[in-house]
Design an enzyme around this catalytic site. Structure first.
Site, PDB file in Angstrom:
ATOM      1  N   TYR A   1      -7.022 -13.985  15.277  1.00  0.00           N
ATOM      2  CA  TYR A   1      -8.441 -14.364  14.656  1.00  0.00           C
ATOM      3  C   TYR A   1      -9.396 -13.814  15.403  1.00  0.00           C
ATOM      4  CZ  TYR A   1     -12.421 -17.313  14.340  1.00  0.00           C
ATOM      5  OH  TYR A   1     -13.921 -17.745  14.330  1.00  0.00           O
TER       6      TYR A   1
ATOM      7  N   THR B   1     -18.466 -15.537  16.549  1.00  0.00           N
ATOM      8  CA  THR B   1     -17.849 -16.730  17.479  1.00  0.00           C
ATOM      9  C   THR B   1     -17.863 -16.186  18.949  1.00  0.00           C
ATOM     10  OG1 THR B   1     -15.830 -17.849  18.007  1.00  0.00           O
ATOM     11  CG2 THR B   1     -15.451 -15.775  16.762  1.00  0.00           C
ATOM     12  N   ASP B   2     -17.585 -17.210  19.738  1.00  0.00           N
ATOM     13  CA  ASP B   2     -17.575 -16.741  21.212  1.00  0.00           C
ATOM     14  C   ASP B   2     -16.381 -16.110  21.480  1.00  0.00           C
ATOM     15  OD1 ASP B   2     -16.200 -19.289  21.129  1.00  0.00           O
ATOM     16  OD2 ASP B   2     -17.454 -20.358  22.383  1.00  0.00           O
ATOM     17  N   GLU B   3     -15.353 -16.577  20.701  1.00  0.00           N
ATOM     18  CA  GLU B   3     -13.838 -15.950  20.842  1.00  0.00           C
ATOM     19  C   GLU B   3     -13.940 -14.584  21.145  1.00  0.00           C
ATOM     20  OE1 GLU B   3     -10.566 -18.021  19.088  1.00  0.00           O
ATOM     21  OE2 GLU B   3     -11.926 -19.927  19.056  1.00  0.00           O
TER      22      GLU B   3
ATOM     23  N   LYS C   1     -12.535 -11.101  14.183  1.00  0.00           N
ATOM     24  CA  LYS C   1     -13.892 -11.218  14.134  1.00  0.00           C
ATOM     25  C   LYS C   1     -14.767 -10.155  15.022  1.00  0.00           C
ATOM     26  CE  LYS C   1     -15.873 -14.509  12.804  1.00  0.00           C
ATOM     27  NZ  LYS C   1     -16.647 -14.589  11.412  1.00  0.00           N
TER      28      LYS C   1
ATOM     29  N   ASN D   1     -17.876 -25.737  17.041  1.00  0.00           N
ATOM     30  CA  ASN D   1     -18.681 -26.705  16.076  1.00  0.00           C
ATOM     31  C   ASN D   1     -17.821 -27.953  16.107  1.00  0.00           C
ATOM     32  OD1 ASN D   1     -20.653 -25.035  13.897  1.00  0.00           O
ATOM     33  ND2 ASN D   1     -19.995 -24.111  15.857  1.00  0.00           N
TER      34      ASN D   1
ATOM     35  N   PRO E   1       0.505 -20.139  22.089  1.00  0.00           N
ATOM     36  CA  PRO E   1       0.444 -18.708  22.809  1.00  0.00           C
ATOM     37  C   PRO E   1      -1.008 -17.735  22.974  1.00  0.00           C
ATOM     38  CG  PRO E   1       1.715 -18.647  20.993  1.00  0.00           C
ATOM     39  CD  PRO E   1       0.841 -19.745  20.894  1.00  0.00           C
TER      40      PRO E   1
ATOM     41  N   TYR F   1      -2.297 -29.345  23.225  1.00  0.00           N
ATOM     42  CA  TYR F   1      -1.471 -28.152  23.688  1.00  0.00           C
ATOM     43  C   TYR F   1      -1.757 -28.007  25.427  1.00  0.00           C
ATOM     44  CZ  TYR F   1      -2.098 -26.794  18.793  1.00  0.00           C
ATOM     45  OH  TYR F   1      -2.341 -26.631  17.567  1.00  0.00           O
TER      46      TYR F   1
HETATM   47  P1  NAD Z   1     -13.733 -22.854   7.416  1.00  0.00           P
HETATM   48  O1  NAD Z   1     -12.213 -22.019   7.701  1.00  0.00           O
HETATM   49  O2  NAD Z   1     -14.117 -24.149   7.323  1.00  0.00           O
HETATM   50  O3  NAD Z   1     -14.449 -22.158   6.058  1.00  0.00           O
HETATM   51  C1  NAD Z   1     -14.163 -20.785   5.652  1.00  0.00           C
HETATM   52  C2  NAD Z   1     -14.738 -20.641   4.189  1.00  0.00           C
HETATM   53  O4  NAD Z   1     -14.433 -19.080   3.771  1.00  0.00           O
HETATM   54  C3  NAD Z   1     -13.827 -21.513   3.293  1.00  0.00           C
HETATM   55  O5  NAD Z   1     -14.570 -22.243   2.424  1.00  0.00           O
HETATM   56  C4  NAD Z   1     -12.932 -20.481   2.555  1.00  0.00           C
HETATM   57  O6  NAD Z   1     -12.922 -20.940   1.269  1.00  0.00           O
HETATM   58  C5  NAD Z   1     -13.897 -19.215   2.420  1.00  0.00           C
HETATM   59  N1  NAD Z   1     -13.232 -17.965   2.566  1.00  0.00           N
HETATM   60  C6  NAD Z   1     -11.988 -17.851   3.070  1.00  0.00           C
HETATM   61  N2  NAD Z   1     -11.629 -16.368   2.916  1.00  0.00           N
HETATM   62  C7  NAD Z   1     -12.360 -16.182   1.902  1.00  0.00           C
HETATM   63  C8  NAD Z   1     -12.761 -14.798   1.103  1.00  0.00           C
HETATM   64  N3  NAD Z   1     -11.840 -13.930   1.308  1.00  0.00           N
HETATM   65  N4  NAD Z   1     -13.775 -14.671   0.193  1.00  0.00           N
HETATM   66  C9  NAD Z   1     -14.538 -15.810   0.233  1.00  0.00           C
HETATM   67  N5  NAD Z   1     -14.713 -17.118   0.716  1.00  0.00           N
HETATM   68  C10 NAD Z   1     -13.462 -17.173   1.605  1.00  0.00           C
HETATM   69  O7  NAD Z   1     -14.530 -22.083   8.629  1.00  0.00           O
HETATM   70  P2  NAD Z   1     -15.751 -22.526   9.399  1.00  0.00           P
HETATM   71  O8  NAD Z   1     -15.373 -23.413  10.705  1.00  0.00           O
HETATM   72  O9  NAD Z   1     -16.756 -23.272   8.442  1.00  0.00           O
HETATM   73  O10 NAD Z   1     -16.194 -21.220  10.175  1.00  0.00           O
HETATM   74  C11 NAD Z   1     -17.290 -20.471   9.049  1.00  0.00           C
HETATM   75  C12 NAD Z   1     -17.597 -19.159  10.119  1.00  0.00           C
HETATM   76  O11 NAD Z   1     -18.190 -19.603  11.108  1.00  0.00           O
HETATM   77  C13 NAD Z   1     -16.337 -18.350  10.225  1.00  0.00           C
HETATM   78  O12 NAD Z   1     -16.934 -17.026  10.094  1.00  0.00           O
HETATM   79  C14 NAD Z   1     -16.075 -18.462  11.585  1.00  0.00           C
HETATM   80  O13 NAD Z   1     -15.678 -17.638  12.439  1.00  0.00           O
HETATM   81  C15 NAD Z   1     -17.498 -18.749  12.248  1.00  0.00           C
HETATM   82  N6  NAD Z   1     -17.611 -19.758  13.538  1.00  0.00           N
HETATM   83  C16 NAD Z   1     -16.931 -20.833  13.318  1.00  0.00           C
HETATM   84  C17 NAD Z   1     -16.969 -21.772  14.546  1.00  0.00           C
HETATM   85  C18 NAD Z   1     -16.263 -22.993  14.601  1.00  0.00           C
HETATM   86  O14 NAD Z   1     -16.028 -23.731  15.476  1.00  0.00           O
HETATM   87  N7  NAD Z   1     -15.819 -23.658  13.353  1.00  0.00           N
HETATM   88  C19 NAD Z   1     -17.594 -21.357  15.586  1.00  0.00           C
HETATM   89  C20 NAD Z   1     -17.959 -20.109  15.602  1.00  0.00           C
HETATM   90  C21 NAD Z   1     -18.174 -19.345  14.568  1.00  0.00           C
HETATM   91  O1  DAU Z   2     -14.859 -21.378  19.718  1.00  0.00           O
HETATM   92  C1  DAU Z   2     -15.285 -21.042  18.578  1.00  0.00           C
HETATM   93  C2  DAU Z   2     -14.128 -21.083  17.613  1.00  0.00           C
HETATM   94  O2  DAU Z   2     -13.787 -22.474  17.897  1.00  0.00           O
HETATM   95  C3  DAU Z   2     -14.103 -20.540  16.185  1.00  0.00           C
HETATM   96  O3  DAU Z   2     -14.453 -19.350  16.225  1.00  0.00           O
HETATM   97  C4  DAU Z   2     -13.005 -21.119  15.513  1.00  0.00           C
HETATM   98  O4  DAU Z   2     -13.100 -20.668  14.105  1.00  0.00           O
HETATM   99  C5  DAU Z   2     -12.684 -22.596  15.501  1.00  0.00           C
HETATM  100  O5  DAU Z   2     -11.341 -22.968  14.880  1.00  0.00           O
HETATM  101  C6  DAU Z   2     -12.664 -22.950  17.042  1.00  0.00           C
HETATM  102  O6  DAU Z   2     -11.212 -22.349  17.517  1.00  0.00           O
HETATM  103  P1  DAU Z   2     -10.424 -23.125  18.637  1.00  0.00           P
HETATM  104  O7  DAU Z   2      -9.100 -22.515  18.556  1.00  0.00           O
HETATM  105  O8  DAU Z   2     -11.148 -23.469  19.818  1.00  0.00           O
HETATM  106  O9  DAU Z   2     -10.635 -24.716  17.849  1.00  0.00           O
HETATM  107  P2  DAU Z   2      -9.266 -25.506  17.676  1.00  0.00           P
HETATM  108  O10 DAU Z   2      -9.994 -26.838  17.213  1.00  0.00           O
HETATM  109  O11 DAU Z   2      -8.126 -25.001  16.990  1.00  0.00           O
HETATM  110  O12 DAU Z   2      -8.767 -25.870  19.093  1.00  0.00           O
HETATM  111  C7  DAU Z   2      -9.791 -26.556  20.005  1.00  0.00           C
HETATM  112  C8  DAU Z   2      -8.856 -26.594  21.334  1.00  0.00           C
HETATM  113  O13 DAU Z   2      -7.925 -27.545  21.257  1.00  0.00           O
HETATM  114  C9  DAU Z   2      -8.188 -25.327  21.799  1.00  0.00           C
HETATM  115  O14 DAU Z   2      -8.215 -25.231  23.321  1.00  0.00           O
HETATM  116  C10 DAU Z   2      -6.675 -25.802  21.217  1.00  0.00           C
HETATM  117  C11 DAU Z   2      -6.684 -27.405  21.501  1.00  0.00           C
HETATM  118  N1  DAU Z   2      -5.583 -27.911  20.542  1.00  0.00           N
HETATM  119  C12 DAU Z   2      -6.112 -27.838  18.963  1.00  0.00           C
HETATM  120  C13 DAU Z   2      -5.237 -28.408  18.137  1.00  0.00           C
HETATM  121  C14 DAU Z   2      -5.682 -28.102  16.725  1.00  0.00           C
HETATM  122  C15 DAU Z   2      -4.793 -29.013  20.885  1.00  0.00           C
HETATM  123  O15 DAU Z   2      -4.675 -29.196  21.999  1.00  0.00           O
HETATM  124  N2  DAU Z   2      -4.278 -29.516  19.835  1.00  0.00           N
HETATM  125  C16 DAU Z   2      -4.297 -29.322  18.470  1.00  0.00           C
HETATM  126  O16 DAU Z   2      -3.539 -29.897  17.753  1.00  0.00           O
END
Ligand code: NAD
Ligand code: DAU
Length: 337
Positions: free
Chosen positions: A150, A124-126, A154, A180, A274, A207
């Site tokens: 988190y 992730t970019d984070e 990562k 995404n 936070p 937030y």
């Molecule tokens: P998600 O939370 O929707 O899905 C995670 C999946 O992993 C779930 O199906 C869960 O059951 C499974 N899982 C969790 N713990 C496990 C374990 N111990 N063993 C096997 N399976 C397990 O997450 P996502 O948003 O689909 O993200 C997928 C990957 O992409 C993650 O590694 C996340 O860090 C990375 N990522 C996500 C985003 C985003 O915006 N969502 C952006 C960049 C990178």
């Molecule tokens: O940047 C990639 C990351 O994006 C992934 O690595 C993470 O798995 C994914 O969860 C996501 O992280 P963020 O913290 O950026 O996503 P989230 O959807 O939780 O929040 C997006 C932005 O919106 C963030 O600035 C917090 C804000 N937010 C989020 C929620 C859930 C709000 O303002 N209100 C909310 O209720």
């Protein structure tokens, strides 16, 4: 035919990735997923019995299971993770267990099995931390400065992958992507939460001041990037994927309100997260040049497509909100989750 072990395939991005693979490639896929709260067995239910798809319920940190599954596997794509920043602030332990320990167990099993690879680790970019307003977007050689439990977990897993490449010469590739959005995203994340709350005329909690910036990418574009990394990347490489689409959270929420024809009075500013990262932005030049990848979907059409999906799939999210998706597993596999 190559056999690919995909972990976390019942989550948001994993589901979209497996669908893409089954549509566009002839790989054999094993999907290892623990079905945590974020893993939904319904997402890929239509592929049960598919000759090139097998689902295994289990955890990536289960050494015996992972060792067995890795036999005969050519490549790994590791999506499995605890993925929600807010949850990591409440309790970091599951993030360490899955994201850190689980990744190391996969790497060890991959090495033991002598798989040809690659081992694609989806990050992730984070991991880069937070950008100031005018700073250039993150590049692959930037320092890792994670700010949440988190992102720290990562970053740790990225470093374990790098160490496996350096120490053992494992063909590891790391991909780092921005935020995404799209179908099948669990409704705790900003965009699905806002769409669903809007549809139910509930408040939209933003937030802080709502001016935090994220670089939004449509999930299929990310999946295409991971596929390109699987097929074309050099061992040891790291690739950033971003959507070239920086928006404040407020802009995102206002767009959703506009699409759904709702008023701004639904917006509610709430206590800030936070350690809330102010801005993310990705420089994807390397992926564009070396993988021939670029994002295809622009935010205007991608967000409309996404809202449409949540409108057309109300049963999907209603079953999540009521916990009923868990019954699906019981009915199909004869035991509770
Ligand atoms: P998600 O939370 O929707 O899905 C995670 C999946 O992993 C779930 O199906 C869960 O059951 C499974 N899982 C969790 N713990 C496990 C374990 N111990 N063993 C096997 N399976 C397990 O997450 P996502 O948003 O689909 O993200 C997928 C990957 O992409 C993650 O590694 C996340 O860090 C990375 N990522 C996500 C985003 C985003 O915006 N969502 C952006 C960049 C990178
Ligand atoms: O940047 C990639 C990351 O994006 C992934 O690595 C993470 O798995 C994914 O969860 C996501 O992280 P963020 O913290 O950026 O996503 P989230 O959807 O939780 O929040 C997006 C932005 O919106 C963030 O600035 C917090 C804000 N937010 C989020 C929620 C859930 C709000 O303002 N209100 C909310 O209720």
């Amino acid at each position: 035919m190559k056999r690919i072990l995909v972990t976390g395939g019942c989550g948001f991005i994993g589901t979209n990735f497996i669908r893409l693979l089954l549509e566009e490639r002839d790989y054999e896929i094993i999907n290892l997923d623990a079905l945590t709260y974020a893993g939904n067995p319904e997402n890929l239910a239509e592929f049960e019995g598919h000759p090139r798809y097998r689902f295994v319920k289990g955890r990536i940190e289960d050494q015996d299971l992972v060792g067995q599954l890795m036999e005969g596997v050519d490549a790994v794509v590791n999506f499995a993770a605890e993925s929600h920043v807010d949850r990591s602030i409440k309790s970091a332990k599951p993030f360490i267990t899955t994201n850190v320990l689980g990744t190391q167990v996969l790497l060890d099993a991959f090495r033991k099995a002598g798989s040809s690879g690659p081992f694609v680790h989806v990050s992730t970019d984070e991991v880069y931390g937070s950008l100031t307003k005018d700073a250039p977007p993150f590049r692959e050689d930037d320092h890792l400065l994670p700010n949440s439990p988190y992102s720290a977990s990562k970053a740790s897993s990225d470093l374990l992958c790098r160490a496996a490449w350096k120490t053992f010469g494992l063909p590891v590739v790391i991909t780092r992507c921005s935020n995404n959005y799209g179908p099948y995203q669990f409704p705790e994340k900003l965009i699905p939460l806002m769409i669903i709350n809007c549809l139910q005329n509930r408040k939209l909690p933003i937030y802080g001041d709502g001016l935090n910036i994220r670089d939004w990418i449509y999930v299929k574009d990310h999946c295409r990037g991971v596929l390109a990394a699987l097929e074309k990347a050099k061992p040891g490489a790291i690739y950033n994927f971003g959507g070239d689409c920086e928006l404040t959270n407020l802009q995102v929420v206002e767009t959703i309100l506009e699409i759904l024809g709702k008023g701004k009075e639904l917006i509610e500013f709430v206590k800030d997260r936070p350690g809330h990262d102010r801005r993310y932005a990705m420089d994807s030049t390397l992926a564009k040049r070396e993988l021939g990848w670029s994002p295809q979907e622009d935010f205007d059409s991608g967000i409309r497509r996404t809202v449409r999906w949540y409108l057309d799939n109300q049963d999907w999210w209603q079953r999540i909100l009521s916990g009923q998706y868990r019954n699906y597993y019981q009915e199909h596999y004869g035991k509770a989750l």
